[in-house]
Scaffold this motif. Structure first.
Motif, short mmCIF file in Angstrom:
data_model
loop_
_atom_site.label_atom_id
_atom_site.label_comp_id
_atom_site.label_asym_id
_atom_site.label_seq_id
_atom_site.Cartn_x
_atom_site.Cartn_y
_atom_site.Cartn_z
N TRP A 1 0.82 -1.20 0.00
CA TRP A 1 0.00 0.00 0.00
C TRP A 1 0.87 1.26 0.00
CZ3 TRP A 1 -4.71 0.31 -1.51
CH2 TRP A 1 -5.61 -0.73 -1.32
N ALA A 2 1.96 1.25 0.73
CA ALA A 2 2.86 2.40 0.74
C ALA A 2 3.50 2.62 -0.63
CB ALA A 2 3.94 2.21 1.80
N ILE A 3 3.82 1.53 -1.32
CA ILE A 3 4.39 1.67 -2.67
C ILE A 3 3.36 2.25 -3.63
CG2 ILE A 3 5.28 0.35 -4.63
CD1 ILE A 3 6.56 -1.57 -2.64
N LEU A 4 2.11 1.82 -3.52
CA LEU A 4 1.06 2.38 -4.37
C LEU A 4 0.85 3.87 -4.07
CD1 LEU A 4 -1.60 -0.49 -4.28
CD2 LEU A 4 0.09 0.01 -6.06
N ALA A 5 0.91 4.23 -2.78
CA ALA A 5 0.78 5.65 -2.43
C ALA A 5 1.95 6.44 -2.99
CB ALA A 5 0.70 5.80 -0.91
N ARG A 6 3.13 5.84 -2.97
CA ARG A 6 4.30 6.52 -3.54
C ARG A 6 4.08 6.84 -5.01
NH1 ARG A 6 7.36 5.89 -8.08
NH2 ARG A 6 9.24 7.14 -7.83
N CYS A 7 3.52 5.89 -5.75
CA CYS A 7 3.28 6.11 -7.18
C CYS A 7 2.27 7.22 -7.41
CB CYS A 7 2.80 4.81 -7.82
SG CYS A 7 4.02 3.48 -7.80
N VAL A 8 1.21 7.27 -6.60
CA VAL A 8 0.19 8.32 -6.75
C VAL A 8 0.78 9.69 -6.45
CG1 VAL A 8 -2.01 9.16 -5.84
CG2 VAL A 8 -1.70 6.73 -6.28
N PHE A 9 1.56 9.78 -5.37
CA PHE A 9 2.15 11.06 -5.00
C PHE A 9 3.18 11.52 -6.04
CE2 PHE A 9 1.17 9.82 -0.40
CZ PHE A 9 -0.02 10.51 -0.42
N ALA A 10 3.95 10.57 -6.58
CA ALA A 10 4.94 10.94 -7.59
C ALA A 10 4.28 11.47 -8.85
CB ALA A 10 5.82 9.73 -7.92
N LEU A 11 3.17 10.84 -9.26
CA LEU A 11 2.45 11.33 -10.44
C LEU A 11 1.84 12.70 -10.18
CD1 LEU A 11 1.54 10.64 -13.31
CD2 LEU A 11 -0.50 9.60 -12.32
N GLY A 12 1.31 12.90 -8.97
CA GLY A 12 0.76 14.21 -8.63
C GLY A 12 1.84 15.29 -8.61
N ALA A 13 3.04 14.94 -8.09
CA ALA A 13 4.13 15.92 -8.07
C ALA A 13 4.57 16.29 -9.48
CB ALA A 13 5.30 15.36 -7.27
N ALA A 14 4.53 15.32 -10.41
CA ALA A 14 4.91 15.61 -11.79
C ALA A 14 3.93 16.58 -12.43
CB ALA A 14 4.96 14.31 -12.60
N PHE A 15 2.64 16.44 -12.13
CA PHE A 15 1.66 17.39 -12.65
C PHE A 15 1.77 18.74 -11.95
CE2 PHE A 15 -0.60 13.59 -14.23
CZ PHE A 15 -0.83 14.01 -15.54
N ALA A 16 2.06 18.71 -10.65
CA ALA A 16 2.19 19.97 -9.91
C ALA A 16 3.42 20.75 -10.33
CB ALA A 16 2.24 19.68 -8.41
N LEU A 17 4.36 20.06 -10.98
CA LEU A 17 5.57 20.76 -11.44
C LEU A 17 5.22 21.83 -12.46
CD1 LEU A 17 8.68 20.76 -11.17
CD2 LEU A 17 8.74 19.17 -13.10
N TYR A 18 4.12 21.65 -13.19
CA TYR A 18 3.73 22.66 -14.17
C TYR A 18 3.29 23.95 -13.48
CZ TYR A 18 3.92 19.23 -17.91
OH TYR A 18 4.36 18.30 -18.83
N GLY A 19 2.94 23.86 -12.21
CA GLY A 19 2.58 25.07 -11.48
C GLY A 19 3.77 25.93 -11.13
#
Length: 232
Positions: free
Chosen positions: A30-48
């Motif tokens: 579950w922690a690994i899955l959360a890591r993947c979700v947060f990493a994808l969100g950080a990649a999108f937030a980088l455009y900000g």
């Protein structure tokens, strides 16, 4: 993910059964899955952080035009998104192998998040520059990766990665046990003696039998000289 008991081996097969998956492994996945979700969100937030990136690139390259700066930022953000997606797919594959009990997969995951991707170092993203969303998501990515590592190497998780039928023995105990084991002489090598060191009359061999069975014949004892020969 719930704890699923290992399938029972067929009766009479003699094959060892893998123990039930511990709860720490489920939490690690579950922690690994959360890591993947947060990493994808950080990649999108980088455009900000595009405005901050534009100013940083302009200060580092004062001779560049606005078009060159924009093309450089767009290419960098696109590359970051591709790397993030590829790493997520790889980490998800490792999560599946970890859940199946492949020991090498957790070591590969540790190398990946420590050295290749540097997820653990992203914990300090809370204090980095950029938008609030990017900093929070980066920090959560590092925390999730670190939590997964801790859970995968707990003592309760080691049994999940051990081969069925093997017993865990600490290296120190195995070393001391090998050194302190007494040297035992088989009883069959002690012919004619009992455990107390005395000769058993039932199994003792006579001198004639010993000479007959020995591969090297004994030399006859020298005969004593007669009195006549001693006086001469």
């Amino acid at each position: 993910m719930s704890i699923n008991p290992a399938p029972a081996a067929p009766e009479g097969s003699g094959q060892p059964v893998r123990p039930a998956r511990p709860r720490s492994i489920d939490y690690a996945v579950w922690a690994i899955l959360a890591r993947c979700v947060f990493a994808l969100g950080a990649a999108f937030a980088l455009y900000g952080t595009r405005a901050d990136a534009r100013r940083t690139v302009a200060r580092a390259n004062p001779t560049w035009t606005a078009r060159q700066i924009e093309d450089y930022i767009t290419s960098a953000f696109r590359s970051s998104m591709v790397v993030t997606i590829v790493s997520i797919l790889l980490v998800l594959l490792l999560a599946k192998l970890i859940r199946d009990g492949r020991n090498w997969s957790r070591w590969l995951f540790a190398v990946l998040v420590f050295i290749v991707l540097g997820d653990v170092q992203r914990v300090f993203g809370f204090f980095a520059s950029g938008s609030v969303a990017f900093r929070v998501l980066s920090g959560l990515t590092g925390l999730s990766a670190a939590a997964a590592l801790v859970l995968l190497f707990l003592p309760a998780s080691n049994a999940h990665f051990r081969r069925p039928g093997t017993v865990a023995v600490s290296p120190l105990r195995a070393l001391l046990g090998a050194r302190t084991q007494p040297l035992r002489t088989p009883a069959s090598s002690r012919s004619g003696t009992s455990g107390s060191g005395t000769v058993d009359p039932a199994t003792a061999e006579s001198p004639a039998q010993a000479s007959a069975t020995s591969p090297f014949p004994r030399r006859p004892a020298p005969r004593a000289k007669s009195r006549k020969q001693r006086t001469e």
